[in-house]
Design a protein around this motif. Structure first.
Motif, PDB file in Angstrom:
ATOM      1  N   THR A  99      33.973  33.217  35.192  1.00 44.45           N
ATOM      2  CA  THR A  99      32.815  32.321  35.218  1.00 44.45           C
ATOM      3  C   THR A  99      33.099  31.059  36.013  1.00 44.45           C
ATOM      4  N   LYS A 100      34.286  30.486  35.799  1.00 43.56           N
ATOM      5  CA  LYS A 100      34.633  29.248  36.504  1.00 43.56           C
ATOM      6  C   LYS A 100      34.741  29.466  38.014  1.00 43.56           C
ATOM      7  N   LYS A 103      31.359  29.787  39.833  1.00 40.18           N
ATOM      8  CA  LYS A 103      30.635  28.525  39.970  1.00 40.18           C
ATOM      9  C   LYS A 103      31.028  27.763  41.234  1.00 40.18           C
ATOM     10  N   LYS A 108      26.838  32.272  47.035  1.00 36.48           N
ATOM     11  CA  LYS A 108      26.500  32.847  45.738  1.00 36.48           C
ATOM     12  C   LYS A 108      26.411  34.363  45.764  1.00 36.48           C
ATOM     13  N   ASP A 111      29.793  37.404  43.908  1.00 36.38           N
ATOM     14  CA  ASP A 111      29.468  37.281  42.491  1.00 36.38           C
ATOM     15  C   ASP A 111      30.211  38.243  41.565  1.00 36.38           C
ATOM     16  N   GLN A 333      38.472  19.914  39.255  1.00 36.11           N
ATOM     17  CA  GLN A 333      37.138  19.338  39.126  1.00 36.11           C
ATOM     18  C   GLN A 333      37.176  17.873  38.700  1.00 36.11           C
TER      19      GLN A 333
END
Length: 452
Positions: A99-100, A103, A108, A111, A333
């Motif tokens: 998931t990280k 992102k 996109k 996936d 991040q």
């Protein structure tokens, strides 16, 4: 065995040195040191000698040695679940890291994720996917490229013959195109990016016309910044042209970002700076700050073409490695992380460009290049014609600079068949540490120049 003043005793050091004779000779290494611990940009040998490390485990320890957040994540996960095979069940860290990563994907459409253990294995996973998805076999890689040392990855690697020497025949169906790099074209006078791009595109067309037709070509695999081949950024125009060619002929474009990924070039992935979308993105090295973990990321429509059971591996996506990957993603991040990379990059490049022009270096530096904290310095040498043809060119200037730096307790690496040193410090290197690194490196280069 006893420790003396917190360091290994003479008896322990003797035993470790004896053990060296039983280590496989096929491993090449740039020093005979034995490291005991690391912290940030520094490592210590078993006898307590402190060394400034600008190698980061070859771009693996991107957050520096023993980063507290990563260490905490490893310990916490190891106390709950160290491993269960991905072929048996999911683990929480595997899914959370998936998931990280999605992102922060540069496109996109990327996936779907498959985790493996090393960069070489991820390259092989990408080849398997390309062949299944296109129903074609041939793969094009590049002169100077490095994609690994396992069987198929070794067939794609073209940076040095030492990686495949004695192991032929390798995987068939691999063809080699020239990378847009002046030294590779044997150019004593630097060409512009446009000239290099056009020359490399002409050579690629010849490859299609003479060796592997587009209808037989499954994928083109390229490093956005050539790694082992000399730390050479690929012109964005060349990558854009590759994207058009691949779209036209149903060829998958694979970006090998094993070394360039995870902030190394100043953005999360070098792909972001090129503006070009790959069909498959290959990741490893900095993904888990030292734990074995790699990944390929592609479109679900392509990944779903593989039947269950055709990908996998006993250790792939290990829970502890994925937990370390999550910690790395979180640290990257944090506010100011990428700003530090940019600031330290400028600091290095400013000093190196000044050094290139300095009369003290006697013109031995022919190029300073790279992105972010992936920096290459190329010296004059036998494979790069000397500017002054009346003077002999000494062998191995890069190795001489490396040796000088080691004598001053600064650990750097050389790369490629050309005379290139590479600087790959931890991305958390400080301004003061960068000043010190530049000072030692400058002294080493000037000393080598003065000895010519």
């Amino acid at each position: 065995m006893a420790k003396v003043n917190g360091h290994a005793s003479d008896a322990e050091i003797s035993a470790l040195n004896d053990a060296k004779t039983h280590v496989a000779r096929g491993i090449g290494r740039s020093s005979d040191l034995i490291f005991e611990k690391g912290e940030g940009s520094w490592v210590w040998t078993v006898d307590g000698h402190k060394i400034f490390d600008l190698t980061s485990g070859i771009a693996v320890s991107a957050l520096g040695h023993a980063h507290p957040a990563v260490t905490e994540a490893i310990v916490k996960q190891a106390s709950k679940l160290i491993h269960t095979s991905v072929n048996i069940a999911y683990t929480r860290p595997y899914l959370e890291l998936t998931t990280k990563l999605l992102k922060v994907m540069p496109d996109k459409s990327l996936d779907t994720v498959f985790f493996w253990n090393s960069g070489s294995e991820a390259v092989e996973a990408a080849i398997k996917l390309a062949r299944v998805a296109t129903k074609k076999q041939n793969i094009i890689s590049y002169q100077g490229s490095y994609h690994g040392r396992t069987w198929a990855a070794m067939a794609l690697t073209r940076s040095k013959t030492i990686y495949s020497k004695g192991y032929h025949p390798l995987m068939p169906g691999v063809y080699t195109a020239p990378f847009p790099y002046g030294s590779q074209y044997g150019c004593p006078v630097p060409l512009s990016e446009d000239q290099l791009t056009q020359a490399a595109l002409r050579d690629l067309k010849l490859l299609f016309d003479q060796q592997t037709a587009p209808t037989d070509t499954a994928a083109i695999i390229i490093e956005p910044v050539l790694g082992e081949g000399g730390y050479v950024p690929c012109p964005p125009a060349y990558l854009a042209a590759l994207r058009k060619i691949c779209d036209q002929h149903n060829i998958l474009l694979i970006f090998d970002e094993v070394q360039t990924g995870f902030g190394r070039t100043g953005t999360y992935f070098m792909t972001e700076q090129t503006g070009v979308r790959p069909d498959i993105l290959i990741l490893a090295k900095g993904i888990a700050n030292g734990l074995p973990l790699s990944a390929i990321i592609s479109r679900k429509e392509l990944m779903d073409m593989q039947e269950p059971g055709t990908q996998g591996g006993t250790y792939s996506g290990n829970a502890v490695a994925c937990a370390a990957g999550i910690a790395v993603a979180d640290v990257m991040q944090e506010p100011g992380f990428m700003k530090n990379v940019a600031a330290r990059s400028k600091q290095f490049f400013d000093v190196l460009h000044d050094l290139k022009q300095s009369p003290k270096t006697k013109g031995i530096i022919v190029d300073v290049r790279g992105k972010g904290l992936m920096i290459g310095v190329e010296f004059d040498g036998p494979l790069y014609p000397s500017r002054d043809q009346s003077k002999p060119v000494p062998e191995g200037l890069a190795a001489k600079v490396q040796k000088k730096c080691m004598e001053k307790d600064l650990y750097i690496l050389t790369t490629s068949i050309f005379q290139v040193i590479r600087l790959i410090p931890a991305l958390i290197i400080t301004e003061e540490e960068t000043t010190l690194a530049c000072k030692i490196l400058s002294e080493a280069i000037i000393e080598v120049a003065s000895e010519l």
